[in-house]
Design an enzyme around this catalytic site. Structure first.
Site, mmCIF file in Angstrom:
data_model
loop_
_atom_site.group_PDB
_atom_site.id
_atom_site.type_symbol
_atom_site.label_atom_id
_atom_site.label_comp_id
_atom_site.label_asym_id
_atom_site.label_seq_id
_atom_site.Cartn_x
_atom_site.Cartn_y
_atom_site.Cartn_z
ATOM 1 N N GLU A 131 0.841 -1.194 0.000
ATOM 2 C CA GLU A 131 0.000 0.000 0.000
ATOM 3 C C GLU A 131 0.880 1.248 0.000
ATOM 4 O O GLU A 131 1.874 1.266 0.733
ATOM 5 C CB GLU A 131 -0.912 0.041 1.225
ATOM 6 C CG GLU A 131 -1.971 1.126 1.082
ATOM 7 C CD GLU A 131 -2.895 1.266 2.306
ATOM 8 O OE1 GLU A 131 -3.933 1.891 2.175
ATOM 9 O OE2 GLU A 131 -2.547 0.753 3.365
ATOM 10 N N GLY A 264 3.522 2.089 10.535
ATOM 11 C CA GLY A 264 3.473 1.462 11.846
ATOM 12 C C GLY A 264 3.051 0.010 11.719
ATOM 13 O O GLY A 264 3.624 -0.886 12.336
ATOM 14 N N MET A 266 0.370 -2.757 8.891
ATOM 15 C CA MET A 266 -0.300 -2.847 7.594
ATOM 16 C C MET A 266 -1.277 -4.008 7.560
ATOM 17 O O MET A 266 -0.971 -5.101 8.021
ATOM 18 C CB MET A 266 0.759 -2.998 6.490
ATOM 19 C CG MET A 266 0.198 -3.230 5.112
ATOM 20 S SD MET A 266 -0.701 -1.744 4.508
ATOM 21 C CE MET A 266 -1.843 -2.506 3.370
ATOM 22 N N GLU A 267 -2.444 -3.747 6.974
ATOM 23 C CA GLU A 267 -3.560 -4.693 7.013
ATOM 24 C C GLU A 267 -3.611 -5.672 5.852
ATOM 25 O O GLU A 267 -4.699 -5.973 5.360
ATOM 26 C CB GLU A 267 -4.862 -3.896 7.055
ATOM 27 C CG GLU A 267 -5.236 -3.139 5.754
ATOM 28 C CD GLU A 267 -4.728 -1.712 5.657
ATOM 29 O OE1 GLU A 267 -3.708 -1.408 6.293
ATOM 30 O OE2 GLU A 267 -5.331 -0.900 4.941
ATOM 31 N N ASN A 268 -2.478 -6.221 5.391
ATOM 32 C CA ASN A 268 -2.550 -7.248 4.347
ATOM 33 C C ASN A 268 -3.582 -8.279 4.794
ATOM 34 O O ASN A 268 -3.582 -8.698 5.952
ATOM 35 C CB ASN A 268 -1.198 -7.932 4.170
ATOM 36 C CG ASN A 268 -0.071 -6.937 4.067
ATOM 37 O OD1 ASN A 268 -0.042 -6.124 3.161
ATOM 38 N ND2 ASN A 268 0.826 -6.958 5.048
ATOM 39 N N GLU A 301 -5.693 -2.662 12.669
ATOM 40 C CA GLU A 301 -5.458 -3.494 11.476
ATOM 41 C C GLU A 301 -6.508 -4.587 11.350
ATOM 42 O O GLU A 301 -6.938 -4.915 10.245
ATOM 43 C CB GLU A 301 -4.041 -4.095 11.501
ATOM 44 C CG GLU A 301 -2.894 -3.084 11.637
ATOM 45 C CD GLU A 301 -2.945 -1.902 10.664
ATOM 46 O OE1 GLU A 301 -3.611 -2.013 9.603
ATOM 47 O OE2 GLU A 301 -2.350 -0.846 10.981
ATOM 48 N N GLU A 323 -9.307 4.341 6.563
ATOM 49 C CA GLU A 323 -8.541 4.746 7.739
ATOM 50 C C GLU A 323 -9.389 5.364 8.860
ATOM 51 O O GLU A 323 -9.136 5.137 10.032
ATOM 52 C CB GLU A 323 -7.392 5.678 7.341
ATOM 53 C CG GLU A 323 -6.373 5.026 6.396
ATOM 54 C CD GLU A 323 -5.758 3.741 6.958
ATOM 55 O OE1 GLU A 323 -5.900 3.469 8.163
ATOM 56 O OE2 GLU A 323 -5.145 2.998 6.169
HETATM 57 N N1 BES Z 1 -2.989 1.132 5.955
HETATM 58 C C1 BES Z 1 -2.128 1.654 6.942
HETATM 59 C C2 BES Z 1 -0.676 1.444 6.624
HETATM 60 C C3 BES Z 1 -0.093 2.431 5.639
HETATM 61 C C4 BES Z 1 0.128 3.737 6.007
HETATM 62 C C5 BES Z 1 0.273 2.025 4.391
HETATM 63 C C6 BES Z 1 0.665 4.628 5.102
HETATM 64 C C7 BES Z 1 0.818 2.910 3.488
HETATM 65 C C8 BES Z 1 1.015 4.220 3.851
HETATM 66 C C9 BES Z 1 -2.388 1.003 8.300
HETATM 67 O O1 BES Z 1 -3.655 0.489 8.474
HETATM 68 C C10 BES Z 1 -2.252 2.093 9.323
HETATM 69 O O2 BES Z 1 -3.072 2.950 9.345
HETATM 70 N N2 BES Z 1 -1.197 2.060 10.130
HETATM 71 C C11 BES Z 1 -0.908 3.083 11.095
HETATM 72 C C12 BES Z 1 -1.005 2.575 12.492
HETATM 73 C C13 BES Z 1 -2.374 2.690 13.068
HETATM 74 C C14 BES Z 1 -2.441 2.104 14.446
HETATM 75 C C15 BES Z 1 -2.878 4.106 13.100
HETATM 76 C C16 BES Z 1 0.494 3.539 10.852
HETATM 77 O O3 BES Z 1 1.203 2.856 10.109
HETATM 78 O O4 BES Z 1 0.889 4.559 11.393
HETATM 79 ZN ZN ZN Z 2 -5.111 1.910 8.815
#
Ligand code: BES
Ligand code: ZN
Length: 844
Positions: A131, A264, A266-268, A301, A323
């Site tokens: 992503e 942080g 990722m939701e694969n 996630e 999100e």
């Molecule tokens: N889908 C996101 C990961 C992501 C973020 C992929 C930016 C590509 C670009 C994941 O679900 C997410 O939101 N992760 C957060 C942590 C969450 C606890 C808020 C993150 O990575 O900060």
């Molecule tokens: Zn997210």
């Protein structure tokens, strides 16, 4: 293409199924892949365009009606696409056959490698982060969320390695050359950005449940960090299944901790990945706030398994559908499973603080943001998509009621399963059956909040003679002459004569409040708007806060908006400090913590104003000391509330950083006993102790901290990096900054020193010089790594004078210094600096 169009592949040819056989050479960090894509072409065509980046296609053909047509390959690097053309015009179903090779690099995107040490040897695992647009770096594909297809993934690998993917293995067979062929079950229809590829040696923790297997996976030697994760995963999964009334659809769920990770977590689908410190932990070693983050991250996630994976936004402008919901649902899951943790309050405070901050800039954007070029996607994973979106959903839930909201979500998720959806699809499902307050207007209300940038402040005039007059306007920290329409605001209010609710539709409204002597707007702080009051009413609210008669969250809201009003120049900073002094001395959580951190950032901003900085510092020490007493002193009690533990460390840190002699001495003693006698420091105090030590520290301290860093693992490493930014000797601070982007620090952690240096009073000018001087290498370092570089721009928001602001502006205006993903962050940063300047000038 006109500027208005999206840069997409178009819908002429649609993939329905992928067959991928990966043949990695993990010693050379290269792989070969054989790929077959089943597609369906809507009209006669002899050209098919797909995404591909950095891949070398060695053979390509299209098979149609029993004939195979070799394809001519044409790359368009600027678009990250490749066009295959054949002699024959085809229509209907066809298969594309491809052979290509790729590399496993260190960029933390695509199919990349991540390093760990085992038995003193450097080892690697291979993992993937796709992503938003990096599936195309791993395999040739139609890399847009609306192209859902099923996947058959297999790996030809050495027999001592383990392969991971979204689904469970169906078979593992030995091949002639001594390798094994691992095949995974066919996935349901899903988007390319959710595919997962993993390869390596792992430690695994299993839990079997009927029809499902849970696994927590780490690199070798870290299995004791997996139990906490397993516990959270099982509990939140069961909460989410019952909340959505939809069973998790895959037969397995993995949570995989990755040493090098860009985001942080990722939701694969079926294979959640994340930073080790963000998705694993150990009782007694992991600090309370980090444990809460781990829980939140896993819940977030897991929520995506429905919002995002089962139902996916049709295009990236609907990113918030993923999100905001994951943010909203994580809070809900934690509140349900751990009510004693009071996460609802912490998240509300955190999300409102972050989102109000970002959304009060003229450079903000609507929650539902136009994305034409995929290159702009990375920059919208921000406070608006996460926190504002989450709060707007909470406001809507509050408006139509929990049950009606949950029913709507259930209908939406059921109807669009294995498919894509837009915001209008969501409103459609929330509307028809929602009961309660005037629910028919919900679609209009929510559409406004999602499509308009910014947020309002509502001023209450009164109560006078049983009447309160309300007036709303957009809240910005720099005045704007752009007029905005009135927000439809669901307003809850409380008076001494009862509480009420109205939907404010216009710029002004009148409330009838017979016999009321005071009013508090936004009761419960569930609405995404600020409030201001007339003088008498504010004093009345102040007295209620002092007597603990206003709820903790409402008390927090009153003080929070006063600070914001001082920033815009509506009131003087002294008035805020008077209010805090007069009314907030007995403040409870979350107001007490908010005041400590407000005072700390105000002290930084007004460091050059002798009178104000002395006043702020005095208040800070007084407040923090009271907080520390309220937390029962330095020693943690068994079974105490999380909030008490967090309050203690915040208070100690604030006292120490503000120069309180006793605190400095005590922190110094703890540090000495630790480094000299190996007497462990309570994990919840370490951060505070290291920071205070560094702020007082000399060259010897610096050396000691670096020594600790070398030996430290996970959370500890990040704590130490954070503290390195607190050195007040400019020479040492520079050394810390240089160290932070050097070989000893993982790419993912390189923001840490910069972030802490930004709140170091001696660090601001120096930080600016350092960022500009090192910009070329910082850029180079993050070339292919999404938004990580934003932290280095954002840190400059603490600057406080015109000269520095102009330097930043001019520097980044130069073509060779620009990074496209940082454009928005730069605008935000410049506007924040401008606001700092005005704020300071208004309060000389
Ligand atoms: N889908 C996101 C990961 C992501 C973020 C992929 C930016 C590509 C670009 C994941 O679900 C997410 O939101 N992760 C957060 C942590 C969450 C606890 C808020 C993150 O990575 O900060
Ligand atoms: Zn997210």
């Amino acid at each position: 293409m006109t500027g208005q169009e999206r840069k997409t592949l178009g819908r002429g040819v649609i993939p329905t199924h992928y067959d991928l056989l990966f043949k990695p050479n993990p010693n050379r960090f290269r792989y070969e892949c054989t790929e077959r894509i089943e597609v369906s072409a809507s009209g006669p065509t002899n050209k098919i365009t797909l995404h591909s980046k950095g891949l070398k296609i060695t053979s390509a053909s299209i098979s149609w009606k029993g004939e195979v047509y070799p394809a001519i390959i044409k790359y368009r690097h600027a678009d990250e696409t490749v066009r295959l053309s054949i002699k024959k015009k085809i229509t209907g179903s066809a298969s594309m056959l491809l052979e290509f090779s790729g590399t496993n690099d260190d960029s933390m995107y695509g199919f990349y490698r991540s390093k760990y040490t085992s038995k003193n040897r450097t080892e690697y695992i291979l993992t993937s982060q796709f992503e938003p647009t990096s599936a195309r770096r791993a395999f040739v594909c139609f890399d847009e969320p609306a192209f859902k297809a099923s996947y058959d993934i297999s790996f030809a690998i050495d027999s001592n390695l383990t392969a991971l993917s979204n689904m469970p293995e169906v078979s593992s067979t030995r091949t002639k050359n001594g390798k094994k062929l691992v095949k995974f079950q066919t996935t349901p229809k899903m988007s390319s950005y959710l595919v997962y590829l993993g390869l390596g040696r792992y430690d695994m923790l299993f839990k079997r449940r009927p029809g499902r297997i849970y696994r927590v996976i780490t690199v070798p030697g870290k299995k004791d960090y997996a139990n906490m994760t397993m516990d959270f995963t099982v509990k939140f999964m069961s909460f989410l299944e019952s909340y959505f009334c939809i069973k998790y659809p895959l037969p397995k769920i993995d949570v995989i901790a990755i040493p090098d990770f860009a985001a942080g977590a990722m939701e694969n689908w079926g294979a959640i990945t994340g930073r080790e410190v963000q998705i694993t932990g150990k009782e007694g070693i992991t600090s309370v706030p980090v444990k809460r983050t781990v829980a939140t991250t896993i819940a977030h996630e897991l929520s995506h398994m429905w919002f995002g994976d089962l139902v996916t936004m049709s295009w990236w402008d609907g990113l918030w559908l993923n999100e905001s919901f994951a943010t909203f649902m994580a809070t809900k899951a934690l509140d349900a499973v751990y009510p004693g943790w009071k996460i609802g309050i912490e998240d509300k405070v955190g999300d409102m603080t972050g989102a109000f901050w970002a959304d009060q800039l003229n450079s903000t954007h609507p929650i539902n943001v136009t994305v034409r070029d995929p290159a702009d996607i990375d920059s919208i994973f921000d406070e608006i998509s996460y926190s504002k979106g989450g709060r707007v959903l909470a406001m809507m839930e509050d408006y139509i009621g929990k049950k009606a909201f949950a029913d709507g979500l259930h209908r939406y998720l059921s109807k669009y399963s294995y498919s894509n959806a837009t915001k209008d699809n969501l409103w459609g499902e929330l509307k028809p059956k929602s009961r309660g307050r005037d629910a028919s207007v919900l679609p209009q209300v929510v559409r406004f909040w999602v499509d308009e940038p910014g947020y309002p402040i509502v001023h209450a005039d009164g109560p006078r003679n049983g009447i309160v007059k309300l007036r709303q306007r957009r809240f910005t920290i720099i005045p704007t002459n752009r007029r905005s329409k009135a927000w439809p605001i669901p307003i809850r209010y409380t008076t001494d004569a009862g509480s009420g609710f109205v939907l404010m539709k216009y710029e002004t409204a009148t409330l009838k409040v017979p016999n009321a002597k005071f009013i508090k707007l936004n009761s419960g702080e569930s609405g995404f708007y600020r409030t201001s009051y007339s003088k008498e009413n504010l004093e009345a609210l102040g007295s209620l806060i002092r007597q603990k008669k206003l709820s903790p969250i409402d008390s927090w809201g009153v003080e929070r908006d006063l600070v914001a009003l001082a920033r815009t120049g509506t009131i003087k900073l002294d008035e805020v400090l008077d209010f805090i002094e007069e009314y907030c001395k007995n403040a409870e959580y979350p107001l007490n913590m908010a005041i400590v951190s407000h005072l700390d950032s105000l002290a930084l901003l007004f460091a050059h104003n002798k009178r104000l900085s002395a006043r702020i510092r005095g208040l800070s020490i007084e407040f923090a000391a009271r907080c520390l007493r309220a937390a029962g002193g330095w020693t943690e009690k068994k079974g105490e509330d999380n909030t008490t533990t967090m309050l203690r460390s915040l208070a100690i840190r604030s006292l120490g950083m503000n120069g309180d002699a006793k605190t400095i001495e005590k922190a110094g003693a703890l540090f000495r006993e630790y480094t000299e006698d190996r007497k462990e420091i309570n994990p919840n105090l370490r951060s505070a102790v290291y920071n205070i030590t560094a702020a007082q520290g000399n060259e010897a301290t610096f050396g000691k901290l670096l020594g600790l860093y070398e030996k430290a693992g996970g959370e500890q490493k990040i704590r130490i990096l954070g503290s390195l930014g607190s050195f007040r000797d400019p020479k040492l601070l520079l050394r810390a900054l240089d160290f932070s982007i050097g070989a000893k620090v993982r790419l993912q952690n390189r923001y840490a020193v910069v972030a802490s240096a930004a709140s170091n009073p001696t660090g601001r000018r120096l930080l600016l010089e350092w960022v500009l001087t090192n910009w070329k290498s910082i850029r180079e370092m993050y070339k292919e790594s999404g938004k990580s570089i934003l932290d280095f721009i954002g840190a400059l928001s603490v600057l406080d004078n015109r000269e520095d602001m102009e330097r930043v502006r001019k520097f980044f205006a130069k073509k060779q210094n620009r990074v496209r993903v940082g454009d928005r962050e730069l605008r935000n940063t410049l506007e924040t600096i401008e606001s700092n300047i005005v704020f300071i000038r208004n309060n000389v």
